[in-house]
Design a protein around this motif. Structure first.
Motif, PDB file in Angstrom:
ATOM      1  N   ASP A  78      39.128  18.270 -40.921  1.00 43.09           N
ATOM      2  CA  ASP A  78      39.449  19.494 -39.968  1.00 43.09           C
ATOM      3  C   ASP A  78      39.942  18.774 -38.443  1.00 43.09           C
ATOM      4  OD1 ASP A  78      38.901  21.089 -41.603  1.00 43.09           O
ATOM      5  OD2 ASP A  78      37.000  21.475 -41.100  1.00 43.09           O
ATOM      6  N   SER A  79      39.351  17.558 -38.130  1.00 43.31           N
ATOM      7  CA  SER A  79      39.775  17.155 -36.524  1.00 43.31           C
ATOM      8  C   SER A  79      40.944  16.164 -36.561  1.00 43.31           C
ATOM      9  CB  SER A  79      38.211  16.102 -36.362  1.00 43.31           C
ATOM     10  OG  SER A  79      38.238  15.201 -37.203  1.00 43.31           O
ATOM     11  N   VAL A  80      41.379  16.090 -38.033  1.00 42.91           N
ATOM     12  CA  VAL A  80      42.684  15.336 -37.783  1.00 42.91           C
ATOM     13  C   VAL A  80      44.027  16.335 -38.285  1.00 42.91           C
ATOM     14  CG1 VAL A  80      43.780  13.345 -39.143  1.00 42.91           C
ATOM     15  CG2 VAL A  80      41.458  13.231 -38.835  1.00 42.91           C
ATOM     16  N   ASN A  81      45.043  15.741 -37.337  1.00 41.43           N
ATOM     17  CA  ASN A  81      46.169  16.606 -37.386  1.00 41.43           C
ATOM     18  C   ASN A  81      47.117  15.551 -38.087  1.00 41.43           C
ATOM     19  OD1 ASN A  81      48.413  18.527 -37.358  1.00 41.43           O
ATOM     20  ND2 ASN A  81      48.653  18.172 -35.114  1.00 41.43           N
ATOM     21  N   VAL A  82      47.965  16.016 -38.998  1.00 42.28           N
ATOM     22  CA  VAL A  82      48.967  15.214 -39.851  1.00 42.28           C
ATOM     23  C   VAL A  82      50.409  16.042 -39.634  1.00 42.28           C
ATOM     24  CG1 VAL A  82      49.550  14.017 -41.982  1.00 42.28           C
ATOM     25  CG2 VAL A  82      47.294  14.113 -41.482  1.00 42.28           C
ATOM     26  N   GLN A  83      51.124  15.273 -39.038  1.00 36.41           N
ATOM     27  CA  GLN A  83      52.594  15.988 -39.156  1.00 36.41           C
ATOM     28  C   GLN A  83      53.734  15.018 -40.065  1.00 36.41           C
ATOM     29  OE1 GLN A  83      53.250  16.093 -35.060  1.00 36.41           O
ATOM     30  NE2 GLN A  83      52.548  17.920 -34.845  1.00 36.41           N
ATOM     31  N   ILE A  84      54.067  15.579 -41.027  1.00 38.76           N
ATOM     32  CA  ILE A  84      55.427  14.830 -41.407  1.00 38.76           C
ATOM     33  C   ILE A  84      56.601  15.210 -41.197  1.00 38.76           C
ATOM     34  CG2 ILE A  84      56.315  14.402 -43.883  1.00 38.76           C
ATOM     35  CD1 ILE A  84      53.596  15.043 -45.063  1.00 38.76           C
ATOM     36  N   GLN A  85      57.464  14.357 -40.324  1.00 36.13           N
ATOM     37  CA  GLN A  85      58.702  14.740 -39.873  1.00 36.13           C
ATOM     38  C   GLN A  85      59.778  14.068 -40.692  1.00 36.13           C
ATOM     39  OE1 GLN A  85      58.175  12.920 -35.798  1.00 36.13           O
ATOM     40  NE2 GLN A  85      56.849  14.124 -35.101  1.00 36.13           N
ATOM     41  N   ASP A  86      61.031  14.298 -40.498  1.00 35.34           N
ATOM     42  CA  ASP A  86      62.229  13.968 -41.318  1.00 35.34           C
ATOM     43  C   ASP A  86      62.204  12.399 -41.814  1.00 35.34           C
ATOM     44  OD1 ASP A  86      62.600  13.307 -38.601  1.00 35.34           O
ATOM     45  OD2 ASP A  86      64.737  12.961 -38.877  1.00 35.34           O
ATOM     46  N   LYS A  87      62.549  12.083 -42.891  1.00 31.93           N
ATOM     47  CA  LYS A  87      62.566  10.489 -43.348  1.00 31.93           C
ATOM     48  C   LYS A  87      61.301   9.939 -43.389  1.00 31.93           C
ATOM     49  CE  LYS A  87      67.559  10.032 -42.277  1.00 31.93           C
ATOM     50  NZ  LYS A  87      68.457   9.307 -41.648  1.00 31.93           N
ATOM     51  N   ASN A  88      60.244  10.766 -43.794  1.00 28.54           N
ATOM     52  CA  ASN A  88      58.756  10.065 -44.039  1.00 28.54           C
ATOM     53  C   ASN A  88      58.367   9.455 -42.764  1.00 28.54           C
ATOM     54  OD1 ASN A  88      59.161  11.201 -46.757  1.00 28.54           O
ATOM     55  ND2 ASN A  88      58.866   9.293 -47.461  1.00 28.54           N
ATOM     56  N   PHE A  89      58.622  10.055 -41.559  1.00 28.94           N
ATOM     57  CA  PHE A  89      57.822   9.690 -40.365  1.00 28.94           C
ATOM     58  C   PHE A  89      56.821  10.305 -40.326  1.00 28.94           C
ATOM     59  CE2 PHE A  89      57.349   9.430 -35.699  1.00 28.94           C
ATOM     60  CZ  PHE A  89      57.204   8.105 -35.587  1.00 28.94           C
ATOM     61  N   ILE A  90      55.711   9.660 -40.038  1.00 30.13           N
ATOM     62  CA  ILE A  90      54.319  10.436 -40.085  1.00 30.13           C
ATOM     63  C   ILE A  90      53.582  10.336 -38.895  1.00 30.13           C
ATOM     64  CG2 ILE A  90      51.935  10.897 -41.243  1.00 30.13           C
ATOM     65  CD1 ILE A  90      53.422  10.459 -43.955  1.00 30.13           C
ATOM     66  N   VAL A  91      53.125  11.348 -38.184  1.00 37.53           N
ATOM     67  CA  VAL A  91      52.366  11.215 -37.035  1.00 37.53           C
ATOM     68  C   VAL A  91      50.984  11.765 -37.366  1.00 37.53           C
ATOM     69  CG1 VAL A  91      52.062  11.885 -34.594  1.00 37.53           C
ATOM     70  CG2 VAL A  91      54.356  11.625 -35.502  1.00 37.53           C
ATOM     71  N   VAL A  92      49.820  10.936 -37.147  1.00 41.83           N
ATOM     72  CA  VAL A  92      48.449  11.368 -37.390  1.00 41.83           C
ATOM     73  C   VAL A  92      47.872  11.251 -35.977  1.00 41.83           C
ATOM     74  CG1 VAL A  92      46.429  10.871 -38.676  1.00 41.83           C
ATOM     75  CG2 VAL A  92      48.766  10.309 -39.761  1.00 41.83           C
ATOM     76  N   THR A  93      47.360  12.435 -35.581  1.00 42.89           N
ATOM     77  CA  THR A  93      46.412  12.479 -34.502  1.00 42.89           C
ATOM     78  C   THR A  93      45.118  12.971 -34.797  1.00 42.89           C
ATOM     79  OG1 THR A  93      47.204  14.557 -33.958  1.00 42.89           O
ATOM     80  CG2 THR A  93      48.330  12.800 -33.032  1.00 42.89           C
ATOM     81  N   GLY A  94      44.128  12.376 -33.846  1.00 42.28           N
ATOM     82  CA  GLY A  94      42.646  12.680 -34.075  1.00 42.28           C
ATOM     83  C   GLY A  94      41.794  12.472 -32.748  1.00 42.28           C
ATOM     84  N   PRO A  95      40.529  12.394 -32.898  1.00 40.47           N
ATOM     85  CA  PRO A  95      39.701  12.298 -31.761  1.00 40.47           C
ATOM     86  C   PRO A  95      39.743  10.796 -31.278  1.00 40.47           C
ATOM     87  CG  PRO A  95      38.357  12.752 -33.977  1.00 40.47           C
ATOM     88  CD  PRO A  95      39.738  12.923 -34.177  1.00 40.47           C
ATOM     89  N   GLN A  96      40.154   9.764 -32.236  1.00 37.40           N
ATOM     90  CA  GLN A  96      39.964   8.640 -31.651  1.00 37.40           C
ATOM     91  C   GLN A  96      41.490   7.951 -31.090  1.00 37.40           C
ATOM     92  OE1 GLN A  96      37.575   6.034 -31.796  1.00 37.40           O
ATOM     93  NE2 GLN A  96      36.096   7.708 -32.667  1.00 37.40           N
ATOM     94  N   GLY A  97      42.464   8.852 -31.469  1.00 37.13           N
ATOM     95  CA  GLY A  97      43.638   8.468 -31.003  1.00 37.13           C
ATOM     96  C   GLY A  97      45.093   8.927 -31.865  1.00 37.13           C
ATOM     97  N   LYS A  98      46.048   8.294 -31.758  1.00 37.89           N
ATOM     98  CA  LYS A  98      47.568   8.725 -32.564  1.00 37.89           C
ATOM     99  C   LYS A  98      47.840   7.485 -33.169  1.00 37.89           C
ATOM    100  CE  LYS A  98      51.913  10.654 -31.175  1.00 37.89           C
ATOM    101  NZ  LYS A  98      52.466  11.323 -30.156  1.00 37.89           N
ATOM    102  N   LEU A  99      48.565   7.688 -34.509  1.00 37.14           N
ATOM    103  CA  LEU A  99      49.193   6.654 -35.262  1.00 37.14           C
ATOM    104  C   LEU A  99      50.247   7.338 -35.566  1.00 37.14           C
ATOM    105  CD1 LEU A  99      46.344   4.800 -36.996  1.00 37.14           C
ATOM    106  CD2 LEU A  99      47.610   3.838 -35.072  1.00 37.14           C
ATOM    107  N   GLU A 100      51.474   6.569 -35.496  1.00 34.52           N
ATOM    108  CA  GLU A 100      52.710   6.773 -36.225  1.00 34.52           C
ATOM    109  C   GLU A 100      53.315   5.602 -37.242  1.00 34.52           C
ATOM    110  OE1 GLU A 100      54.993   6.751 -32.884  1.00 34.52           O
ATOM    111  OE2 GLU A 100      54.355   8.723 -32.150  1.00 34.52           O
ATOM    112  N   TYR A 101      53.947   6.067 -38.383  1.00 30.86           N
ATOM    113  CA  TYR A 101      54.374   5.140 -39.191  1.00 30.86           C
ATOM    114  C   TYR A 101      55.329   5.730 -39.954  1.00 30.86           C
ATOM    115  CZ  TYR A 101      53.966   0.895 -42.087  1.00 30.86           C
ATOM    116  OH  TYR A 101      54.339  -0.253 -42.970  1.00 30.86           O
TER     117      TYR A 101
END
Length: 181
Positions: free
Chosen positions: A13-36
């Motif tokens: 629940d504490s993590v937010n995942v967004q899948i954008q176009d062409k499999n660009f994924i943004v994962v945000t949570g309490p520790q920070g944000k990662l993109e790949y």
């Protein structure tokens, strides 16, 4: 079939995942944000709090990248939720570690001290009771790479075991010289 690739990923629940176009994924949570940016042929589906990774065919390359993609996604989610820690032990009589600002100063028995700049996204903690370094961050690959970079500076030698090693790492010891009688 990739066993790892077929497993579903549960998103906390504490993590937010967004899948954008062409499999660009943004994962945000309490520790920070990662993109790949993942391979565009791999299909990543987010259904409520479950992520499924699938591949279009059974080609060798697709089989390889299928499990890797799922593992990277899982590590991203775990990293932004809890973070990762690598612990290094420093074994040696006069080996010391100091933290000066954003620099790590290592005294490892050489004629000079070694100065390493700590990159962004990495936190370093030096425990008081034991000689060691705790490397923390949200990106598992980045934390492990930085820890191995430090560990390579003075590998454990086989006779006395002096050097930098990962916590719990077994060092094969050799017997010293034996005298003939």
């Amino acid at each position: 079939m990739s066993r790892i690739g077929n497993k579903e990923i549960q998103v906390p629940d504490s993590v937010n995942v967004q899948i954008q176009d062409k499999n660009f994924i943004v994962v945000t949570g309490p520790q920070g944000k990662l993109e790949y940016q993942f391979n565009h042929k791999i299909k990543i589906l987010l259904i409520n709090t479950i992520i499924k990774v699938s591949r279009p065919n059974n080609e060798l390359f697709m089989k390889k990248i299928h499990g890797t993609t799922r593992a990277l996604l899982s590590n991203m989610i775990e990293g932004v939720e809890k973070g990762f820690v690598k612990r290094l032990e420093i074994v040696g009589l006069d080996y010391k570690v100091d933290l000066q600002g954003d620099n790590l100063i290592l005294h490892l028995g050489f004629s000079h001290s070694i100065k390493i700049t700590i990159p962004k996204g990495i936190d370093i903690e030096i425990p008081k009771k034991i000689k060691g370094i705790h490397i923390k961050g949200i990106d598992k690959q980045f934390v492990g790479e930085f820890a191995s970079k430090i560990a390579k500076l003075r590998k454990p030698e086989p006779y006395k075991g002096k050097g930098i090693r990962f916590e719990g790492q077994y060092v094969i010891r050799k017997a010293g010289k034996s005298t003939k009688k």
